[in-house]
Design an enzyme around this catalytic site. Structure first.
Site, PDB file in Angstrom:
ATOM      1  N   GLU A 111       0.587   7.742  -3.541  1.00  0.00           N
ATOM      2  CA  GLU A 111       1.552   7.466  -2.473  1.00  0.00           C
ATOM      3  C   GLU A 111       2.798   8.327  -2.619  1.00  0.00           C
ATOM      4  O   GLU A 111       3.365   8.791  -1.629  1.00  0.00           O
ATOM      5  CB  GLU A 111       1.924   5.981  -2.477  1.00  0.00           C
ATOM      6  CG  GLU A 111       0.801   5.070  -2.015  1.00  0.00           C
ATOM      7  CD  GLU A 111       0.395   5.326  -0.574  1.00  0.00           C
ATOM      8  OE1 GLU A 111       1.288   5.335   0.298  1.00  0.00           O
ATOM      9  OE2 GLU A 111      -0.797   5.531  -0.315  1.00  0.00           O
ATOM     10  N   HIS A 168       0.857  -1.189   0.000  1.00  0.00           N
ATOM     11  CA  HIS A 168       0.000   0.000   0.000  1.00  0.00           C
ATOM     12  C   HIS A 168       0.889   1.233   0.000  1.00  0.00           C
ATOM     13  O   HIS A 168       0.697   2.151  -0.790  1.00  0.00           O
ATOM     14  CB  HIS A 168      -0.912  -0.021   1.233  1.00  0.00           C
ATOM     15  CG  HIS A 168      -1.800   1.173   1.347  1.00  0.00           C
ATOM     16  ND1 HIS A 168      -2.778   1.295   2.305  1.00  0.00           N
ATOM     17  CD2 HIS A 168      -1.851   2.339   0.646  1.00  0.00           C
ATOM     18  CE1 HIS A 168      -3.402   2.460   2.176  1.00  0.00           C
ATOM     19  NE2 HIS A 168      -2.842   3.116   1.189  1.00  0.00           N
ATOM     20  N   HIS A 183       3.151  10.646   0.512  1.00  0.00           N
ATOM     21  CA  HIS A 183       4.159  10.128   1.428  1.00  0.00           C
ATOM     22  C   HIS A 183       5.583  10.201   0.871  1.00  0.00           C
ATOM     23  O   HIS A 183       6.517  10.556   1.587  1.00  0.00           O
ATOM     24  CB  HIS A 183       3.842   8.683   1.799  1.00  0.00           C
ATOM     25  CG  HIS A 183       2.519   8.503   2.460  1.00  0.00           C
ATOM     26  ND1 HIS A 183       2.279   8.891   3.764  1.00  0.00           N
ATOM     27  CD2 HIS A 183       1.343   7.976   2.007  1.00  0.00           C
ATOM     28  CE1 HIS A 183       1.022   8.612   4.086  1.00  0.00           C
ATOM     29  NE2 HIS A 183       0.432   8.059   3.040  1.00  0.00           N
TER      30      HIS A 183
END
Length: 212
Positions: free
Chosen positions: A106, A63, A110
């Site tokens: 992502e 993920h 992040h």
């Protein structure tokens, strides 16, 4: 009275768990959370049977690799707009995160906080993913399984020397295994999860849908 209300409000806020920073600074974080999603559960919850992920026989997929703070919370969206993910990096990342939209998300949310280029960030994600050895029960199972979170954690700890019960958090959704979250230091060695990550763990039995 207004002064007392201000003091009370400040006291309440002090005890609330920290959330994500509105915009962190690249490279300023303490450790990583590697979040491994159980793909059959994701596809069942989302009612998906086709596509780059749900149309194929994946078990554990990445993920994300999330920079995290030691004292609750995490940085996010550290560079806006984020640099583009090159086609070459996208192809490589698709081998462990089989969804191009998720890869872009992502990276923006992040990856930009890691302080790395997209190439290096996803290379670290690949290294973290390949570091984790999946127990036999999680290697392309074709039958339904039911386990509790403690059992799942024990299986991963046994399969991965150096991992402890404080460096893994097992989450669930709709009584299904959702994710295995493993805490790693900046050199990708196992380390304890901060309390906010540990608090996300499930304590009940959950079902593992099989790989189709």
């Amino acid at each position: 009275i207004m002064h007392l209300r201000a003091i009370l409000a400040a006291a309440i806020l002090a005890f609330l768990p920290a959330a994500a920073d509105a915009a962190g600074k690249p490279g300023e974080f303490d450790y990583y959370v590697l979040s491994l999603s159980w793909s059959p559960s994701f596809c069942q919850i989302k009612h998906k049977t086709s596509g780059s992920q749900c149309g194929k026989s994946f078990d554990l997929v990445v993920h994300g690799l999330w920079p995290q703070y030691e004292t609750n919370g995490w940085p996010q969206f550290c560079v806006a707009p984020p640099p583009a993910v090159s086609p070459r990096v996208m192809r490589q990342a698709m081998t462990f995160t089989p969804d191009s939209d998720l890869i872009k998300h992502e990276w923006a949310k992040h990856g930009t906080c890691s302080g790395d280029t997209a190439n290096d960030y996803f290379a670290h994600a690949a290294s973290a993913f390949h570091k984790i050895k999946a127990p036999v029960s999680f290697d392309q199972p074709h039958s339904l399984q039911t386990m509790d979170a403690a059992m799942i954690a024990r299986l991963f700890i046994t399969a991965n020397p150096g991992m402890t019960d404080k460096s893994i958090s097992v989450t669930c959704q709709e009584s299904l295994l959702q994710e295995i979250r493993v805490c790693l230091d900046r050199n990708l060695n196992y380390r304890d999860c901060a309390p906010d990550v540990q608090a996300q763990a499930c304590s009940t039995s959950m079902t593992l849908p099989p790989v189709k």
